[in-house]
Scaffold this motif. Structure first.
Motif, PDB file in Angstrom:
ATOM      1  N   GLY A 130      -0.254  10.399  23.322  1.00 20.62           N
ATOM      2  CA  GLY A 130       0.217   9.195  22.653  1.00 20.62           C
ATOM      3  C   GLY A 130      -0.462   8.931  21.332  1.00 20.62           C
ATOM      4  N   GLY A 131      -1.375   9.821  20.926  1.00 23.09           N
ATOM      5  CA  GLY A 131      -1.988   9.695  19.610  1.00 23.09           C
ATOM      6  C   GLY A 131      -0.971   9.920  18.510  1.00 23.09           C
ATOM      7  N   LEU A 132      -1.275   9.410  17.349  1.00 22.29           N
ATOM      8  CA  LEU A 132      -0.338   9.409  16.228  1.00 22.29           C
ATOM      9  C   LEU A 132      -0.909  10.237  15.087  1.00 22.29           C
ATOM     10  CD1 LEU A 132       2.327   8.062  15.250  1.00 22.29           C
ATOM     11  CD2 LEU A 132       0.915   6.234  14.308  1.00 22.29           C
ATOM     12  N   TRP A 133      -0.196  11.301  14.722  1.00 24.23           N
ATOM     13  CA  TRP A 133      -0.581  12.137  13.590  1.00 24.23           C
ATOM     14  C   TRP A 133       0.286  11.748  12.396  1.00 24.23           C
ATOM     15  CZ3 TRP A 133      -4.514  15.785  13.555  1.00 24.23           C
ATOM     16  CH2 TRP A 133      -5.091  16.049  14.799  1.00 24.23           C
ATOM     17  N   VAL A 134      -0.367  11.432  11.284  1.00 18.45           N
ATOM     18  CA  VAL A 134       0.349  10.975  10.093  1.00 18.45           C
ATOM     19  C   VAL A 134      -0.043  11.850   8.910  1.00 18.45           C
ATOM     20  CG1 VAL A 134       0.826   9.048   8.542  1.00 18.45           C
ATOM     21  CG2 VAL A 134       0.370   8.605  10.961  1.00 18.45           C
ATOM     22  N   GLY A 135       0.973  12.454   8.261  1.00 16.22           N
ATOM     23  CA  GLY A 135       0.772  13.183   7.016  1.00 16.22           C
ATOM     24  C   GLY A 135       1.352  12.373   5.869  1.00 16.22           C
ATOM     25  N   TYR A 136       0.647  12.321   4.746  1.00 10.49           N
ATOM     26  CA  TYR A 136       1.033  11.461   3.626  1.00 10.49           C
ATOM     27  C   TYR A 136       1.477  12.291   2.426  1.00 10.49           C
ATOM     28  CZ  TYR A 136      -1.715   8.180   6.433  1.00 10.49           C
ATOM     29  OH  TYR A 136      -2.215   7.427   7.464  1.00 10.49           O
ATOM     30  N   PHE A 137       2.416  11.725   1.638  1.00  3.61           N
ATOM     31  CA  PHE A 137       2.789  12.414   0.406  1.00  3.61           C
ATOM     32  C   PHE A 137       1.953  11.906  -0.754  1.00  3.61           C
ATOM     33  CE2 PHE A 137       6.115   9.142   1.088  1.00  3.61           C
ATOM     34  CZ  PHE A 137       6.164   8.474  -0.131  1.00  3.61           C
ATOM     35  N   ASP A 138       2.156  12.512  -1.926  1.00  5.08           N
ATOM     36  CA  ASP A 138       1.206  12.352  -3.028  1.00  5.08           C
ATOM     37  C   ASP A 138       1.034  10.924  -3.521  1.00  5.08           C
ATOM     38  OD1 ASP A 138       3.775  12.258  -4.074  1.00  5.08           O
ATOM     39  OD2 ASP A 138       3.419  13.740  -5.643  1.00  5.08           O
ATOM     40  N   GLU A 139       2.084  10.090  -3.450  1.00  2.00           N
ATOM     41  CA  GLU A 139       1.953   8.720  -3.940  1.00  2.00           C
ATOM     42  C   GLU A 139       0.957   7.918  -3.121  1.00  2.00           C
ATOM     43  OE1 GLU A 139       5.580   6.635  -4.722  1.00  2.00           O
ATOM     44  OE2 GLU A 139       6.588   8.457  -5.433  1.00  2.00           O
ATOM     45  N   GLY A 140       0.772   8.299  -1.862  1.00  2.00           N
ATOM     46  CA  GLY A 140      -0.241   7.652  -1.046  1.00  2.00           C
ATOM     47  C   GLY A 140      -1.617   8.240  -1.277  1.00  2.00           C
ATOM     48  N   VAL A 141      -1.662   9.582  -1.380  1.00  2.00           N
ATOM     49  CA  VAL A 141      -2.953  10.248  -1.583  1.00  2.00           C
ATOM     50  C   VAL A 141      -3.596   9.799  -2.894  1.00  2.00           C
ATOM     51  CG1 VAL A 141      -4.058  12.487  -1.934  1.00  2.00           C
ATOM     52  CG2 VAL A 141      -2.267  12.247  -0.195  1.00  2.00           C
ATOM     53  N   TYR A 142      -2.763   9.687  -3.942  1.00  2.00           N
ATOM     54  CA  TYR A 142      -3.294   9.342  -5.262  1.00  2.00           C
ATOM     55  C   TYR A 142      -3.059   7.879  -5.627  1.00  2.00           C
ATOM     56  CZ  TYR A 142      -3.943  14.333  -5.849  1.00  2.00           C
ATOM     57  OH  TYR A 142      -4.357  15.629  -5.685  1.00  2.00           O
ATOM     58  N   GLY A 143      -2.634   7.078  -4.669  1.00  2.32           N
ATOM     59  CA  GLY A 143      -2.456   5.657  -4.908  1.00  2.32           C
ATOM     60  C   GLY A 143      -3.752   4.901  -4.703  1.00  2.32           C
ATOM     61  N   ASP A 144      -3.615   3.600  -4.466  1.00  2.00           N
ATOM     62  CA  ASP A 144      -4.812   2.766  -4.309  1.00  2.00           C
ATOM     63  C   ASP A 144      -5.067   2.387  -2.852  1.00  2.00           C
ATOM     64  OD1 ASP A 144      -2.712   1.078  -3.906  1.00  2.00           O
ATOM     65  OD2 ASP A 144      -3.205  -0.331  -5.520  1.00  2.00           O
ATOM     66  N   ASP A 145      -4.483   3.146  -1.920  1.00  2.00           N
ATOM     67  CA  ASP A 145      -4.638   2.849  -0.498  1.00  2.00           C
ATOM     68  C   ASP A 145      -5.621   3.835   0.134  1.00  2.00           C
ATOM     69  OD1 ASP A 145      -4.407   2.345   2.213  1.00  2.00           O
ATOM     70  OD2 ASP A 145      -2.272   1.910   2.097  1.00  2.00           O
ATOM     71  N   PRO A 146      -6.810   3.402   0.503  1.00  2.00           N
ATOM     72  CA  PRO A 146      -7.800   4.331   1.074  1.00  2.00           C
ATOM     73  C   PRO A 146      -7.372   4.930   2.407  1.00  2.00           C
ATOM     74  CG  PRO A 146      -8.557   2.058   1.278  1.00  2.00           C
ATOM     75  CD  PRO A 146      -7.354   2.024   0.392  1.00  2.00           C
ATOM     76  N   LEU A 147      -6.455   4.270   3.122  1.00  3.84           N
ATOM     77  CA  LEU A 147      -6.006   4.818   4.396  1.00  3.84           C
ATOM     78  C   LEU A 147      -5.208   6.101   4.207  1.00  3.84           C
ATOM     79  CD1 LEU A 147      -4.918   1.624   6.381  1.00  3.84           C
ATOM     80  CD2 LEU A 147      -7.122   2.803   6.411  1.00  3.84           C
ATOM     81  N   SER A 148      -4.509   6.220   3.087  1.00  2.00           N
ATOM     82  CA  SER A 148      -3.663   7.380   2.829  1.00  2.00           C
ATOM     83  C   SER A 148      -4.389   8.504   2.110  1.00  2.00           C
ATOM     84  CB  SER A 148      -2.450   6.975   1.979  1.00  2.00           C
ATOM     85  OG  SER A 148      -1.817   5.834   2.489  1.00  2.00           O
ATOM     86  N   ALA A 149      -5.514   8.193   1.484  1.00  3.58           N
ATOM     87  CA  ALA A 149      -6.191   9.135   0.590  1.00  3.58           C
ATOM     88  C   ALA A 149      -6.518  10.489   1.222  1.00  3.58           C
ATOM     89  CB  ALA A 149      -7.450   8.490   0.019  1.00  3.58           C
ATOM     90  N   PRO A 150      -6.885  10.578   2.513  1.00  7.01           N
ATOM     91  CA  PRO A 150      -7.210  11.897   3.080  1.00  7.01           C
ATOM     92  C   PRO A 150      -6.018  12.849   3.163  1.00  7.01           C
ATOM     93  CG  PRO A 150      -8.196  10.145   4.387  1.00  7.01           C
ATOM     94  CD  PRO A 150      -7.234   9.487   3.452  1.00  7.01           C
TER      95      PRO A 150
END
Length: 299
Positions: A130-150
């Protein structure tokens, strides 16, 4: 590799019952047990106000199709995931600081909790626990949201951060999580810019394999075999059959292409715009209008 590509056809897998074809497919997924789920609404959400709307999840598995009614959704760009206890999770791909864009519903469709996992969700898959794996695209990685940065994170089903990617030997920071496969308690990812194949196993230990195939959008893995799907331009339906090599020094482990071809629809036609879900040895593909899942199974 062969100079003239061989052709591999997808096999039919699951269909949305015809009685639901009049509704709009907001999202669709295949869970860890192989059940197909469709999130259906009267129309696609629009506007910045995020007016609440109702939807239904239609599940197609071994038994008769099953419906779960969901209320008060606000996701403009919804991602659907199924939980092992029969519940569902709906997340908005885009979010701002303070937005709890993930809504978790129990098996009866009742809202049980909300939380936030960051902006610019590209992939969202639940694992066997039931764990959740989340992959982010570049607008999140290089945005201002630290949760998406990794670029890639593992969350609990209650919204607690379990693990987040950090560079390791052989793999730099993630700029965009292009492909994600989750099966059992293991995740695989191909990430921009160099497209290493990352295998995240027990205890979130990472094995890095150097990969010469660029632009990978989907992957299936079985034993020492991996099939990589997608690419840039005319390679959008490319299929590359590979062997995985292991070394005591993980930076010397590689992805070795042995054959290249093209993935076609069940009828033999070129693939159109599609939705992908990768689960272990299976690559699930859904083309427009989103009423049918097809599969490539290398297992």
């Amino acid at each position: 590799m062969p100079t003239s590509p061989a052709e591999t056809r997808l096999e039919p897998y699951a269909r949305l019952p015809r009685g639901h074809h009049g509704r709009t497919v907001l999202d669709s997924t295949v869970d860890a047990e192989g059940r197909a789920h469709w999130l259906l609404g009267e129309h696609r959400p629009h506007g910045a106000a995020r007016e609440p709307y109702d939807a239904v999840v239609v599940t197609v598995g071994d038994g008769p199709p099953h419906e779960t009614q969901l209320s008060a959704l606000t996701a403009r760009f919804p991602h659907l995931a199924a939980l092992p206890d029969g519940g569902f999770l709906v997340a908005d791909s885009r979010s701002r600081a303070g937005d709890e864009q993930v809504r978790v519903f129990d098996a009866l469709g009742r809202l049980s909790r909300t939380f936030r996992v960051g902006d610019a969700i590209e992939h969202l898959l639940t694992d066997a626990a039931g764990g959740l794996w989340v992959g982010y695209f570049d607008e999140g990685v290089y945005g201002d949201d630290p949760l998406s940065a990794p670029g890639l994170r593992h969350w609990s089903s209650t919204g607690e951060s379990v693990w987040s990617y950090q560079p390791v030997d052989g793999a730099d920071w993630i700029s965009d999580c292009y492909a994600l496969n989750v099966s059992g308690h293991t995740a695989w990812a191909c990430t921009y810019t160099d497209f290493p194949l990352l295998e995240i196993g027990a205890g979130h230990a990472i094995r890095v394999r150097k990969n010469p195939v660029q632009g990978v959008k989907g992957l299936a893995v079985h034993g020492d075999r991996a099939v990589l799907f997608g690419g840039y331009g005319e390679d959008h339906d490319r299929l590359v059959d590979c062997r995985l090599t292991d070394s005591t020094d993980s930076t010397d482990s590689t992805v070795r292409p042995v054959a290249e071809g093209r993935l076609l629809g069940p009828g033999g036609g070129r693939l159109d715009r599609r939705r992908l879900v990768c689960r272990g040895p299976r690559l699930y593909v859904q083309e427009r209008p989103g009423t049918e899942w097809t599969v490539l199974d290398i297992g």
